[in-house]
Design a protein around this motif. Structure first.
Motif, PDB file in Angstrom:
ATOM      1  N   MET A   1       0.851  -1.150   0.000  1.00 50.77           N
ATOM      2  CA  MET A   1       0.000   0.000   0.000  1.00 50.77           C
ATOM      3  C   MET A   1       0.901   1.218   0.000  1.00 50.77           C
ATOM      4  O   MET A   1       1.832   1.284   0.771  1.00 50.77           O
ATOM      5  CB  MET A   1      -0.878  -0.017   1.225  1.00 50.77           C
ATOM      6  CG  MET A   1      -1.912  -1.114   1.153  1.00 50.77           C
ATOM      7  SD  MET A   1      -2.631  -1.453   2.724  1.00 50.77           S
ATOM      8  CE  MET A   1      -1.735  -2.927   3.119  1.00 50.77           C
ATOM      9  N   THR A   2       0.592   2.130  -0.867  1.00 48.74           N
ATOM     10  CA  THR A   2       1.492   3.256  -1.012  1.00 48.74           C
ATOM     11  C   THR A   2       0.747   4.571  -1.015  1.00 48.74           C
ATOM     12  O   THR A   2      -0.351   4.672  -0.498  1.00 48.74           O
ATOM     13  CB  THR A   2       2.324   3.102  -2.292  1.00 48.74           C
ATOM     14  OG1 THR A   2       1.429   2.968  -3.375  1.00 48.74           O
ATOM     15  CG2 THR A   2       3.229   1.894  -2.214  1.00 48.74           C
ATOM     16  N   ASP A   3       1.355   5.532  -1.628  1.00 48.27           N
ATOM     17  CA  ASP A   3       0.904   6.914  -1.572  1.00 48.27           C
ATOM     18  C   ASP A   3      -0.488   7.125  -2.152  1.00 48.27           C
ATOM     19  O   ASP A   3      -1.009   6.329  -2.891  1.00 48.27           O
ATOM     20  CB  ASP A   3       1.892   7.799  -2.317  1.00 48.27           C
ATOM     21  CG  ASP A   3       2.031   7.379  -3.775  1.00 48.27           C
ATOM     22  OD1 ASP A   3       1.883   6.172  -4.050  1.00 48.27           O
ATOM     23  OD2 ASP A   3       2.280   8.241  -4.615  1.00 48.27           O
ATOM     24  N   SER A  17      -6.202   6.216  -4.399  1.00 49.18           N
ATOM     25  CA  SER A  17      -5.066   5.562  -3.774  1.00 49.18           C
ATOM     26  C   SER A  17      -4.843   4.254  -4.502  1.00 49.18           C
ATOM     27  O   SER A  17      -5.603   3.907  -5.402  1.00 49.18           O
ATOM     28  CB  SER A  17      -5.358   5.297  -2.298  1.00 49.18           C
ATOM     29  OG  SER A  17      -4.285   4.623  -1.695  1.00 49.18           O
ATOM     30  N   TYR A  19      -3.300   0.005  -3.763  1.00 49.60           N
ATOM     31  CA  TYR A  19      -2.782  -1.032  -2.884  1.00 49.60           C
ATOM     32  C   TYR A  19      -2.066  -2.068  -3.727  1.00 49.60           C
ATOM     33  O   TYR A  19      -2.405  -2.275  -4.885  1.00 49.60           O
ATOM     34  CB  TYR A  19      -3.918  -1.756  -2.140  1.00 49.60           C
ATOM     35  CG  TYR A  19      -4.699  -0.880  -1.220  1.00 49.60           C
ATOM     36  CD1 TYR A  19      -4.232  -0.604   0.042  1.00 49.60           C
ATOM     37  CD2 TYR A  19      -5.914  -0.336  -1.617  1.00 49.60           C
ATOM     38  CE1 TYR A  19      -4.951   0.204   0.900  1.00 49.60           C
ATOM     39  CE2 TYR A  19      -6.639   0.473  -0.770  1.00 49.60           C
ATOM     40  CZ  TYR A  19      -6.151   0.741   0.488  1.00 49.60           C
ATOM     41  OH  TYR A  19      -6.857   1.535   1.326  1.00 49.60           O
ATOM     42  N   THR A 150      -4.304   1.936   5.734  1.00 54.20           N
ATOM     43  CA  THR A 150      -2.898   2.146   5.418  1.00 54.20           C
ATOM     44  C   THR A 150      -2.765   2.732   4.019  1.00 54.20           C
ATOM     45  O   THR A 150      -3.315   2.214   3.059  1.00 54.20           O
ATOM     46  CB  THR A 150      -2.121   0.819   5.494  1.00 54.20           C
ATOM     47  OG1 THR A 150      -2.373   0.214   6.760  1.00 54.20           O
ATOM     48  CG2 THR A 150      -0.633   1.044   5.321  1.00 54.20           C
ATOM     49  N   GLY A 151      -2.038   3.802   3.913  1.00 52.84           N
ATOM     50  CA  GLY A 151      -1.815   4.424   2.615  1.00 52.84           C
ATOM     51  C   GLY A 151      -2.878   5.422   2.213  1.00 52.84           C
ATOM     52  O   GLY A 151      -2.768   6.038   1.161  1.00 52.84           O
TER      53      GLY A 151
END
Length: 168
Positions: A1-3, A17, A19, A150-151
């Motif tokens: 999971m990122t930005d 977003s 994942y 998350t993220g």
């Protein structure tokens, strides 16, 4: 999971977003959304398979079928005992493992899209939006989905919390 980043700067409620469906994500998904209660009902299929194999052994029917049913009962018992590991391993063996899933939320609903699957969940179709320790469980007409915190940036979480309060 990122930005995360706003997808369209003209709409403040349109957030996106992505994942990566990796082991960590699948583990979190299972931990936050799976029913892990163990009761006699959980063992029903395993007990039935073992009883059927015992009956076949007693009546001296085809032993291969009896052994097969006994083995299936044992596998079912193992799948109950190692439910989390079993589920995560199956997900990691799927074609979706390690793929990127883009998530977008706006005033109409939640949209996900990946190489293998596209889904749109409209707010009108959502029956319940449960908040968990690490994410959200989205219960809708088509089933149940999990969305990790998350993220996700604060605007995304605020919009989800607002929608959660409005739905319940």
């Amino acid at each position: 999971m990122t930005d995360t980043a706003p997808q369209d700067s003209s709409t403040s409620t349109d957030q996106s977003s992505h994942y990566i469906l990796n082991r960590e994500y699948f583990t979190e998904c299972f931990d936050q959304s799976a029913d892990t209660t163990v009761s006699l009902k959980t063992y029903r299929l395993a007990i039935l398979l073992i009883i059927m194999s015992a009956v076949l052994f007693i009546v001296e029917a085809e032993p291969h079928i009896a052994w097969f049913l006994l083995a299936l009962g044992a596998v079912e018992l193992l799948s109950i005992r190692y439910k989390r590991s079993w589920w995560v391993a199956r997900q990691m063996l799927s074609r979706r493992a390690n793929s990127r899933v883009n998530v977008r939320i706006d005033e109409q609903g939640i949209y996900t899209d990946s190489k293998h699957h596209q889904q749109s969940i409209l707010w009108d179709d959502i029956a319940e939006l449960k908040t968990t320790e690490k994410g959200f469980i989205v219960i809708h007409k088509g089933g149940t989905n999990y969305l990790s915190r998350t993220g996700l940036d604060k605007d995304f979480l605020a919009l989800l919390n607002d929608k959660s309060n409005a739905i319940t």
